[in-house]
Design an enzyme around this catalytic site. Sequence first.
Site, mmCIF file in Angstrom:
data_model
loop_
_atom_site.group_PDB
_atom_site.id
_atom_site.type_symbol
_atom_site.label_atom_id
_atom_site.label_comp_id
_atom_site.label_asym_id
_atom_site.label_seq_id
_atom_site.Cartn_x
_atom_site.Cartn_y
_atom_site.Cartn_z
ATOM 1 N N HIS A 63 0.816 -1.220 0.000
ATOM 2 C CA HIS A 63 0.000 0.000 0.000
ATOM 3 C C HIS A 63 0.848 1.268 0.000
ATOM 4 O O HIS A 63 0.412 2.314 -0.486
ATOM 5 C CB HIS A 63 -0.932 0.013 1.206
ATOM 6 C CG HIS A 63 -1.968 -1.065 1.167
ATOM 7 N ND1 HIS A 63 -2.791 -1.348 2.241
ATOM 8 C CD2 HIS A 63 -2.313 -1.949 0.196
ATOM 9 C CE1 HIS A 63 -3.599 -2.341 1.926
ATOM 10 N NE2 HIS A 63 -3.318 -2.725 0.699
ATOM 11 N N LEU A 111 -3.303 -9.569 5.657
ATOM 12 C CA LEU A 111 -3.149 -9.254 4.236
ATOM 13 C C LEU A 111 -1.909 -8.404 3.973
ATOM 14 O O LEU A 111 -1.670 -8.007 2.843
ATOM 15 C CB LEU A 111 -4.397 -8.539 3.703
ATOM 16 C CG LEU A 111 -5.701 -9.335 3.810
ATOM 17 C CD1 LEU A 111 -6.889 -8.507 3.322
ATOM 18 C CD2 LEU A 111 -5.617 -10.626 3.012
ATOM 19 N N PHE A 112 -1.145 -8.121 5.015
ATOM 20 C CA PHE A 112 0.209 -7.564 4.916
ATOM 21 C C PHE A 112 0.284 -6.221 4.186
ATOM 22 O O PHE A 112 1.276 -5.933 3.500
ATOM 23 C CB PHE A 112 1.144 -8.574 4.231
ATOM 24 C CG PHE A 112 0.934 -9.987 4.683
ATOM 25 C CD1 PHE A 112 0.955 -10.313 6.032
ATOM 26 C CD2 PHE A 112 0.666 -10.994 3.774
ATOM 27 C CE1 PHE A 112 0.736 -11.621 6.465
ATOM 28 C CE2 PHE A 112 0.440 -12.297 4.193
ATOM 29 C CZ PHE A 112 0.486 -12.604 5.541
ATOM 30 N N CYS A 113 -0.740 -5.392 4.339
ATOM 31 C CA CYS A 113 -0.777 -4.082 3.659
ATOM 32 C C CYS A 113 -0.534 -4.231 2.161
ATOM 33 O O CYS A 113 0.078 -3.374 1.519
ATOM 34 C CB CYS A 113 0.246 -3.115 4.269
ATOM 35 S SG CYS A 113 -0.127 -2.638 5.957
ATOM 36 N N ALA A 114 -1.030 -5.338 1.621
ATOM 37 C CA ALA A 114 -0.966 -5.585 0.175
ATOM 38 C C ALA A 114 -2.236 -6.339 -0.206
ATOM 39 O O ALA A 114 -2.201 -7.420 -0.783
ATOM 40 C CB ALA A 114 0.278 -6.383 -0.185
#
Length: 466
Positions: free
Chosen positions: A142, A387-390
């Site tokens: 992100h 979701l790992f900032c993705a």
Amino acid sequence: MSAFLNAAPAVPSADATATAVDPARAEPLAVLGRDVTVPLVTGGEVTYAALDYAASAPALQRVWDDVAAYAPYYGSVHRGAGYLSQLSTDLFEQSRAAVAEFLDCRPADQVVFTRSTTDSLNLLAAVLPADCQVFVFETEHHASLLPWSDARVTYLDAPRTPAEAVALLERALADREPYGPALVCVTGASNVTGELWPVRELAAAAHAHGARIVLDAAQLAPHHPVSVRELDVDWVAFSGHKLYAPFGSGVLAGRADWLQEAAPYLAGGGASRTVARREDGGVDVEWHTTAARHEAGSPNVIGVYAIASACRALSEAGFEGLVARERRLIAAVREGLAEVPEVRVLSLFGDDAPRVGVISFVVDGWNSSHFAAALSAEYGIGVRDGLFCAHPLVRTLLGGETQEPGACGAPEAAPGERSLNAIRVSFGAGTPDEHVERFVRAVRELVTDGARWQYRTEEGRCVPAV
């Protein structure tokens, strides 16, 4: 102040490592927290296995020692006539030079210190020329996916091979309106799959079509050497806290022209050269044209020096040995997970793609939050789930798979969506072999025998039930 920058390293030199042992078998670099013990819900304590390097890597002992040596001499930067201020200013600017050397910058490039990779890319977004068109893959973190809202943005679909990534970009650039500036933003290593992207080839495609390119090196720089010249990128951004350097600093390094031509990212002291009142009651401002133009306010000299120290420590340790050792750890994890049929490792480019020590996976029959909680509570292993900032990338990789609720509820989903999440294990130069071995053993035991404790959902997180 040069004495601080030239202090003897606290880690083995590259030459010593190469002549003493096989680089792949070298000892991990010394990091803080390596001896910390944590309680287990099943009783007793165990040395904490920090396997969440992709979020924040532990500080190198070398970095901590360098910062501790400097701390008594801390002073204001660029604004003081006193001895400590002069020392701190010298240290700050020598740190800038150290980062430029670490990145193999071109002579005319500027190194701007920021708070993080996110801040660096938002800074670049703020200085884009008018009518700039930005091209970015949906697979980005992100931090590199979201800052471009004021530009004309073209989002590219997730490629399934490096060659497809280059082809997608070339087609998009060929179809763009034939006027105005353009910028490509791409990661060097995925924060989800760890896979390396074809940065040099993407840079060549961008330049062939009159576009510039910025490299998000947040996950690449801690694991591999990054050369601005060899990769031929226009800018590179990374964070200190992923490079074994705490204290909240980041870097944007690269071409100076867009930075010099734009208004300061922040207006204030340090960015301005002169300020004068006008007769009509307003003020006239002359802004700096150096990196100071975008470094308003009192700079984070501790954070900056920590980054410089980490850059020097990694260079002196030798990336050849660090990469060789990490490849061995990656192979151990991937081979261990492959022996558990219920585990599926997430990948864009396939099993043979080169990668750094970042691996995400899902486990049949388990909600990922529940699995990560059990790794922590029952084995003392710290990983990340979610979701790992993705989000677009992980949703693409997970496809239509649903998450089993398990003993803990799945994370909340957006209206109309299924809950999706994965588990990420990540490691690097400070990871002992035992941590990786314990992780592989824990995955096998949890899948085979199940959790030994009960868990519940508390404020959106899966935690051991008391």
